[in-house]
Design a protein around this motif. Structure first.
Motif, PDB file in Angstrom:
ATOM      1  N   ASP A   1       7.492 -10.016   8.719  1.00  0.00           N
ATOM      2  CA  ASP A   1       8.224 -11.269   8.529  1.00  0.00           C
ATOM      3  C   ASP A   1       7.272 -12.422   8.784  1.00  0.00           C
ATOM      4  OD1 ASP A   1      10.939 -10.342   8.003  1.00  0.00           O
ATOM      5  OD2 ASP A   1      10.895  -9.585  10.055  1.00  0.00           O
ATOM      6  N   PHE A   2       6.908 -13.084   7.692  1.00  0.00           N
ATOM      7  CA  PHE A   2       5.964 -14.188   7.739  1.00  0.00           C
ATOM      8  C   PHE A   2       6.704 -15.446   7.314  1.00  0.00           C
ATOM      9  CE2 PHE A   2       1.549 -15.756   7.182  1.00  0.00           C
ATOM     10  CZ  PHE A   2       0.954 -15.051   8.208  1.00  0.00           C
ATOM     11  N   PRO A   3       6.423 -16.585   7.909  1.00  0.00           N
ATOM     12  CA  PRO A   3       7.156 -17.809   7.552  1.00  0.00           C
ATOM     13  C   PRO A   3       7.135 -18.071   6.038  1.00  0.00           C
ATOM     14  CG  PRO A   3       5.688 -18.206   9.405  1.00  0.00           C
ATOM     15  CD  PRO A   3       5.371 -16.829   8.886  1.00  0.00           C
ATOM     16  N   ASP A   4       8.280 -18.461   5.521  1.00  0.00           N
ATOM     17  CA  ASP A   4       8.435 -18.859   4.111  1.00  0.00           C
ATOM     18  C   ASP A   4       8.127 -17.752   3.118  1.00  0.00           C
ATOM     19  OD1 ASP A   4       9.063 -21.480   5.005  1.00  0.00           O
ATOM     20  OD2 ASP A   4       6.934 -21.938   5.157  1.00  0.00           O
ATOM     21  N   GLU A   5       8.239 -16.504   3.538  1.00  0.00           N
ATOM     22  CA  GLU A   5       8.015 -15.356   2.649  1.00  0.00           C
ATOM     23  C   GLU A   5       9.155 -14.370   2.832  1.00  0.00           C
ATOM     24  OE1 GLU A   5       4.212 -13.550   3.339  1.00  0.00           O
ATOM     25  OE2 GLU A   5       3.118 -15.416   2.998  1.00  0.00           O
ATOM     26  N   PRO A   6       9.396 -13.527   1.819  1.00  0.00           N
ATOM     27  CA  PRO A   6      10.441 -12.509   1.991  1.00  0.00           C
ATOM     28  C   PRO A   6      10.016 -11.468   3.025  1.00  0.00           C
ATOM     29  CG  PRO A   6       9.214 -12.112  -0.031  1.00  0.00           C
ATOM     30  CD  PRO A   6       8.720 -13.432   0.524  1.00  0.00           C
ATOM     31  N   ARG A   7      10.998 -10.860   3.679  1.00  0.00           N
ATOM     32  CA  ARG A   7      10.689  -9.749   4.589  1.00  0.00           C
ATOM     33  C   ARG A   7      10.084  -8.628   3.745  1.00  0.00           C
ATOM     34  NH1 ARG A   7      14.575  -6.830   8.921  1.00  0.00           N
ATOM     35  NH2 ARG A   7      13.406  -8.124  10.349  1.00  0.00           N
ATOM     36  N   SER A   8       9.003  -8.064   4.223  1.00  0.00           N
ATOM     37  CA  SER A   8       8.313  -7.005   3.493  1.00  0.00           C
ATOM     38  C   SER A   8       8.047  -5.841   4.434  1.00  0.00           C
ATOM     39  CB  SER A   8       7.019  -7.550   2.870  1.00  0.00           C
ATOM     40  OG  SER A   8       6.183  -8.115   3.855  1.00  0.00           O
ATOM     41  N   ALA A   9       7.420  -4.799   3.898  1.00  0.00           N
ATOM     42  CA  ALA A   9       7.153  -3.598   4.692  1.00  0.00           C
ATOM     43  C   ALA A   9       5.672  -3.249   4.613  1.00  0.00           C
ATOM     44  CB  ALA A   9       7.982  -2.434   4.165  1.00  0.00           C
ATOM     45  N   LEU A  10       5.087  -2.947   5.757  1.00  0.00           N
ATOM     46  CA  LEU A  10       3.678  -2.597   5.869  1.00  0.00           C
ATOM     47  C   LEU A  10       3.572  -1.184   6.428  1.00  0.00           C
ATOM     48  CD1 LEU A  10       0.664  -3.454   5.813  1.00  0.00           C
ATOM     49  CD2 LEU A  10       1.002  -4.347   8.128  1.00  0.00           C
ATOM     50  N   ARG A  11       2.746  -0.369   5.767  1.00  0.00           N
ATOM     51  CA  ARG A  11       2.526   1.013   6.222  1.00  0.00           C
ATOM     52  C   ARG A  11       1.027   1.275   6.193  1.00  0.00           C
ATOM     53  NH1 ARG A  11       5.234   6.073   6.311  1.00  0.00           N
ATOM     54  NH2 ARG A  11       3.853   7.795   5.782  1.00  0.00           N
ATOM     55  N   ILE A  12       0.484   1.691   7.332  1.00  0.00           N
ATOM     56  CA  ILE A  12      -0.929   2.026   7.437  1.00  0.00           C
ATOM     57  C   ILE A  12      -1.018   3.470   7.908  1.00  0.00           C
ATOM     58  CG2 ILE A  12      -3.123   1.512   8.564  1.00  0.00           C
ATOM     59  CD1 ILE A  12      -2.058  -1.372   8.975  1.00  0.00           C
ATOM     60  N   SER A  13      -1.645   4.307   7.089  1.00  0.00           N
ATOM     61  CA  SER A  13      -1.814   5.706   7.479  1.00  0.00           C
ATOM     62  C   SER A  13      -3.302   6.009   7.629  1.00  0.00           C
ATOM     63  CB  SER A  13      -1.164   6.641   6.460  1.00  0.00           C
ATOM     64  OG  SER A  13      -1.709   6.445   5.181  1.00  0.00           O
ATOM     65  N   LEU A  14      -3.601   6.871   8.577  1.00  0.00           N
ATOM     66  CA  LEU A  14      -4.970   7.252   8.897  1.00  0.00           C
ATOM     67  C   LEU A  14      -5.127   8.757   8.779  1.00  0.00           C
ATOM     68  CD1 LEU A  14      -5.415   5.217  12.228  1.00  0.00           C
ATOM     69  CD2 LEU A  14      -5.916   4.448   9.896  1.00  0.00           C
ATOM     70  N   SER A  15      -6.282   9.179   8.273  1.00  0.00           N
ATOM     71  CA  SER A  15      -6.609  10.602   8.280  1.00  0.00           C
ATOM     72  C   SER A  15      -8.096  10.753   8.558  1.00  0.00           C
ATOM     73  CB  SER A  15      -6.226  11.263   6.955  1.00  0.00           C
ATOM     74  OG  SER A  15      -6.933  10.680   5.888  1.00  0.00           O
TER      75      SER A  15
ATOM     76  N   LEU B   1      -0.428   0.128   2.631  1.00  0.00           N
ATOM     77  CA  LEU B   1       0.528  -0.160   1.577  1.00  0.00           C
ATOM     78  C   LEU B   1       1.466  -1.239   2.087  1.00  0.00           C
ATOM     79  CD1 LEU B   1       1.852   0.502  -1.168  1.00  0.00           C
ATOM     80  CD2 LEU B   1       3.210   2.239   0.032  1.00  0.00           C
ATOM     81  N   HIS B   2       1.506  -2.359   1.384  1.00  0.00           N
ATOM     82  CA  HIS B   2       2.357  -3.482   1.772  1.00  0.00           C
ATOM     83  C   HIS B   2       3.249  -3.797   0.584  1.00  0.00           C
ATOM     84  CE1 HIS B   2       2.495  -7.498   4.180  1.00  0.00           C
ATOM     85  NE2 HIS B   2       3.689  -7.107   3.802  1.00  0.00           N
ATOM     86  N   THR B   3       4.557  -3.593   0.733  1.00  0.00           N
ATOM     87  CA  THR B   3       5.495  -3.738  -0.373  1.00  0.00           C
ATOM     88  C   THR B   3       6.557  -4.796  -0.089  1.00  0.00           C
ATOM     89  OG1 THR B   3       6.891  -1.968   0.516  1.00  0.00           O
ATOM     90  CG2 THR B   3       5.207  -1.341  -1.099  1.00  0.00           C
ATOM     91  N   GLY B   4       7.219  -5.227  -1.168  1.00  0.00           N
ATOM     92  CA  GLY B   4       8.281  -6.212  -1.038  1.00  0.00           C
ATOM     93  C   GLY B   4       7.776  -7.629  -0.871  1.00  0.00           C
ATOM     94  N   LEU B   5       6.599  -7.916  -1.401  1.00  0.00           N
ATOM     95  CA  LEU B   5       5.952  -9.214  -1.203  1.00  0.00           C
ATOM     96  C   LEU B   5       6.430 -10.299  -2.164  1.00  0.00           C
ATOM     97  CD1 LEU B   5       2.373  -7.827  -0.592  1.00  0.00           C
ATOM     98  CD2 LEU B   5       3.827  -8.981   1.100  1.00  0.00           C
ATOM     99  N   GLY B   6       7.164  -9.925  -3.192  1.00  0.00           N
ATOM    100  CA  GLY B   6       7.677 -10.913  -4.133  1.00  0.00           C
ATOM    101  C   GLY B   6       6.564 -11.714  -4.778  1.00  0.00           C
ATOM    102  N   ALA B   7       6.754 -13.021  -4.846  1.00  0.00           N
ATOM    103  CA  ALA B   7       5.795 -13.919  -5.502  1.00  0.00           C
ATOM    104  C   ALA B   7       4.446 -13.961  -4.794  1.00  0.00           C
ATOM    105  CB  ALA B   7       6.382 -15.324  -5.592  1.00  0.00           C
ATOM    106  N   GLU B   8       4.358 -13.463  -3.578  1.00  0.00           N
ATOM    107  CA  GLU B   8       3.116 -13.502  -2.801  1.00  0.00           C
ATOM    108  C   GLU B   8       2.204 -12.303  -3.066  1.00  0.00           C
ATOM    109  OE1 GLU B   8       2.434 -16.192  -1.007  1.00  0.00           O
ATOM    110  OE2 GLU B   8       4.412 -16.981  -1.506  1.00  0.00           O
ATOM    111  N   THR B   9       2.656 -11.357  -3.882  1.00  0.00           N
ATOM    112  CA  THR B   9       1.941 -10.100  -4.074  1.00  0.00           C
ATOM    113  C   THR B   9       0.461 -10.292  -4.399  1.00  0.00           C
ATOM    114  OG1 THR B   9       3.969  -8.994  -4.771  1.00  0.00           O
ATOM    115  CG2 THR B   9       1.907  -7.913  -5.337  1.00  0.00           C
TER     116      THR B   9
END
Length: 155
Positions: A84-98, A109-117
């Motif tokens: 949740d960043f000011p003036d942006e839609p709520r999005s989802a961040l996933r970081i996986s390590l191997s 992977l960062h999804t749901g960014l809308g116009a900020e993609t």
């Protein structure tokens, strides 16, 4: 720069980056979650801790914070959270390590960014350059962040 792949997914309104970090997963995890490491590549942890169901607040600039709910937290393996960043839609961040032969492969992977993609792709690329610099003992000068971002954002 050990960037393996970066892309934009218009359907998910998201960005994906896969990176090979020349350090072990525990070192990458430290960089991703430790309050002393975060200011070198992302921002200052202002509140909370990285554990499932917790909320963290990160200061990115003067009076500019993100707030995230930690959805999944498996040390040295997975960090999933809202963004949740000011003036942006709520999005989802996933970081996986191997683990990968003495290195760590990280997929962000960062999804749901809308116009900020489109702006997030060079943004995360820049942040991960700074993270890698920290992890390898060659921290980058914070004053150069936006110049690096502009270079990566220019086609």
């Amino acid at each position: 720069m050990p960037l393996i792949r970066r892309s934009i997914d218009p359907v998910l309104e998201g960005v994906s980056l896969t990176w090979s970090m020349p350090v072990l997963p525990e070192r990458v995890w430290w960089g991703l979650t430790d309050p002393e490491a975060l200011p070198h590549w992302l921002g200052t942890l202002a509140a909370g801790e990285f554990a499932a169901d917790n909320t963290v607040r990160i200061k990115h600039a003067e009076d500019y914070y993100s707030v995230s709910t930690i959805l999944d937290c498996e040390p040295e393996r997975l960090l999933s959270m809202t963004w949740d960043f000011p003036d942006e839609p709520r999005s989802a961040l996933r970081i996986s390590l191997s683990s990968d032969a003495g290195a760590t492969q990280m997929t962000l992977l960062h999804t749901g960014l809308g116009a900020e993609t489109a702006s997030y792709l060079p943004g995360w690329h820049t942040h991960l350059l700074y993270l890698e610099g920290l992890l390898t003992g060659r921290p980058l000068d914070p004053a150069g962040f936006w110049g690096t971002y502009e270079q990566l954002a220019t086609p």
